[in-house]
Design a protein around this motif. Structure first.
Motif, short mmCIF file in Angstrom:
data_model
loop_
_atom_site.label_atom_id
_atom_site.label_comp_id
_atom_site.label_asym_id
_atom_site.label_seq_id
_atom_site.Cartn_x
_atom_site.Cartn_y
_atom_site.Cartn_z
N LYS B 235 -7.35 6.28 2.16
CA LYS B 235 -7.59 5.86 0.60
C LYS B 235 -7.58 7.02 -0.20
O LYS B 235 -8.18 8.02 -0.25
N GLY B 236 -6.76 6.57 -1.41
CA GLY B 236 -6.56 7.62 -2.49
C GLY B 236 -5.63 8.73 -2.40
O GLY B 236 -5.58 9.70 -3.10
N GLN B 257 -0.33 1.55 1.74
CA GLN B 257 -0.58 0.93 0.32
C GLN B 257 -1.71 0.03 0.61
O GLN B 257 -2.74 0.06 -0.33
N ASP B 260 -4.96 1.64 0.37
CA ASP B 260 -5.07 2.46 -0.95
C ASP B 260 -4.61 3.62 -1.20
O ASP B 260 -5.12 4.58 -1.89
N ALA B 261 -3.65 4.10 -0.13
CA ALA B 261 -2.77 5.26 -0.43
C ALA B 261 -1.87 4.92 -1.65
O ALA B 261 -1.75 3.85 -1.95
N THR B 262 -1.53 6.04 -2.45
CA THR B 262 -0.51 5.99 -3.33
C THR B 262 0.79 6.46 -2.67
O THR B 262 0.97 7.69 -2.38
N VAL B 263 1.97 5.61 -2.61
CA VAL B 263 2.85 5.83 -1.77
C VAL B 263 4.04 5.88 -2.33
O VAL B 263 4.50 5.07 -3.31
#
Lengths: 369, 369
Positions: B235-236, B257, B260-263
């Motif tokens: 996450k994040g 994603q 909540d990763a920024t991919v």
């Protein structure tokens, strides 16, 4: 639509805001009508991609500078991406295609819209769609249903349209009343007539290499079409999409990647959105937060496509509010190389792309090239 | 699999390569057996996410340092993500679940595999799948068809399995002979039994917020499972997926994603892959290019999941080649905080996730919790 709030780019309280909004629009419309439309009129039809190479032609953009020297008393650098003029041109192209189809096979495309309940905004949207259909010669069918209709009744109408060969696109106006299951209802629309392109199978095909979706969702398709028509290169560029909604952010990122951009999706859990966005050559913002993307988020020369349409309080407007984008336009226009205004940018493209999808569907149904 | 080429990280010709490969493996296996498996054995079952918090527990990683001080005569910093041990634990968990199902309802999951032609590698994969099924109590059904079978014959068997209630997963071993249309054949597999998760509808649901896919493709699911079981936060975080294939890169990016990763997806048209990859907290590489990702591509402390399994010439190996990943391991292990080895990283997870998907499918079919 975001709830109405008062907000503005705090560091950019320019004279632009003191000029009545309608006057800026009027000037912009006039300028577009004279200059941009003339340039657009020289284009080949919409099937050819990247017909224009306007990006580096800032010297031709006297009309843009003209408007904003009136509005802000300093010259702006960004090319204004005139969605209204592009949408009009696309509608003209569709109109010509519909006429050609009618002459050749005696058929025209048909679009069915189902609207449940009495929401004023929904009624306006549906009316606008009907008018747009009429203006290009597409038949429109409207089914207004009472608020207390059942899910089964709505699905019954969808199924009738699924089986009706004169209907090539089916829309269910959202939002639906809360007692209905939106997913059940949308899934009833035949994939061959899902001109909104929201069906998961469409989204899956859009995400996959070597597969082709039946329809591309209208708003993201409109964003890409604007880039194409303004001759903006996508291949190999860094792109940032802000927002990951099913109807704009996600399909927009898929479309950019299909054209070989290197895409990052920035969302509410991204820890450093400003830093990441500043790396982008192309920014598509679709979050619904007025003026969230500040000038400092934008790399000099980047292209900005602003999907947000957010009402903010404005005592000077007769309606008490005006519409602004996700991007702080007054700051961005001095940094970006090209930018869509709000209103008049992406907004008019959505209905144009809906008409385009309906035409595509009818051509496919009649095997008409 | 990439064609065999000779390649290596040119700047990292360490003593590691002089030590016979089998010996390193043996040491690693022994270390994992003693230390890591014992730690894994204390975990709750697989349904609980992030059961371990190993990432910052480098002081506990004596066994890792142990291996590499033997191998390279300097201590390594990266935690080795032991896919083999994790896969074994997951198979044990599945085995227990299958037994519980058998006791409760007298049924076990069933997996059908169709293999066309005589490719040696395909035969090996199919045999490995059968053995894995046997080891956890899943029934396996195998249909070997001659190379000159028709598309219709293959589809006939698929349809029989679609209708067979004792079969919960159907696999068609790829590649198919060139006279067959792969898309037609794969589309014949019922979405309820598509344990590979390659169906566009699955990919669409994976890409969409608020939707759940029936199955998650096995290899990317295995990558995420490794991150979970090693307690690595997603996450994040910034994540970079290198490669955009339908079977690994694209679904891996969707899974990251969803957490909540920024991919960002880096691909062959990305102009500055090294610079972008260096921004990542989590790297998943799935391109099939031996040692492409150099140490300089990796941010200190990043987590590296290497999906590539590439044969490179090796005169010292009895087979004449050895397997390496997309990532230059010798360089990366001194920079990353955790890394999957090749072999023994993601590889063993793929079959474990296939068994997991087959179990999920059977539980759904029998409504067994």
């Amino acid at each position: 639509m975001a709830s109405m709030i008062f907000t503005d780019c705090s560091s950019s309280t320019t004279k632009a805001r003191l000029l009545p909004f309608s006057r800026i629009l009027l000037l912009r419309r006039r300028a577009a009508g004279v200059t941009l439309v003339r340039r657009l009129a020289t284009l080949p039809n919409s099937s050819s991609r990247r017909p224009l190479t306007l990006r580096s032609s800032h010297s031709q953009s006297a009309y843009v500078t003209g408007i904003f020297s009136l509005a802000t008393e300093k010259s702006a650098t960004a090319e204004v991406i005139d969605g209204k003029a592009v949408a009009k041109q696309i509608r003209d192209e569709i109109s010509a295609e519909v006429m050609r189809m009618k002459d050749a096979i005696g058929e025209v495309p048909g679009l069915a819209v189902i609207i449940v309940g009495n929401r004023k905004d929904s009624a306006t949207y549906v009316r606008n769609k009907r008018k747009a259909c009429e203006s290009v010669g597409i038949n429109s069918f409207e089914v207004p249903l009472p608020e207390d209709s059942t899910e089964e009744e709505v699905i019954k109408f969808i199924k009738e349209f699924n089986d009706d060969p004169s209907v090539h696109g089916i829309l269910v106006q959202l939002p639906l009343p809360s007692h209905m299951n939106e997913e059940n209802i949308l899934n009833a629309v035949s994939i061959e007539k899902d001109v909104d392109g929201f069906h998961p199978l469409n989204i899956g095909h859009l995400a996959m290499r070597g597969r082709e979706p039946m329809f591309v969702p209208c708003t993201p398709k409109g964003c890409i079409e604007l880039l194409h028509r303004y001759g903006i290169d996508i291949k190999g560029k860094r792109a940032v999409v802000i927002g990951r909604s099913n109807i704009v952010g996600t399909p927009a990122s898929q479309l950019l990647q299909r054209e070989d951009a290197t895409v990052t999706i920035v969302h509410s859990r991204t820890s450093n959105p400003e830093e990441i966005t500043r790396q982008a050559d192309i920014i598509i913002s679709a979050v619904g937060k007025p003026n969230m993307v500040r000038g400092s988020w934008i790399k000099p020369g980047a292209v900005v496509i602003d999907v947000g349409i957010n009402p903010v309080e404005d005592a000077k407007s007769p309606r008490g509010y005006r519409l602004v984008g996700d991007v702080c336009y007054d700051e961005a226009k001095n940094i970006a190389s090209a930018i869509t205004p709000v209103p008049g940018g992406v907004g008019p493209m959505t209905i144009a792309m809906l008409l385009s999808n309906t035409l595509i569907s009818a051509k496919r149904a009649y095997n008409f090239q």
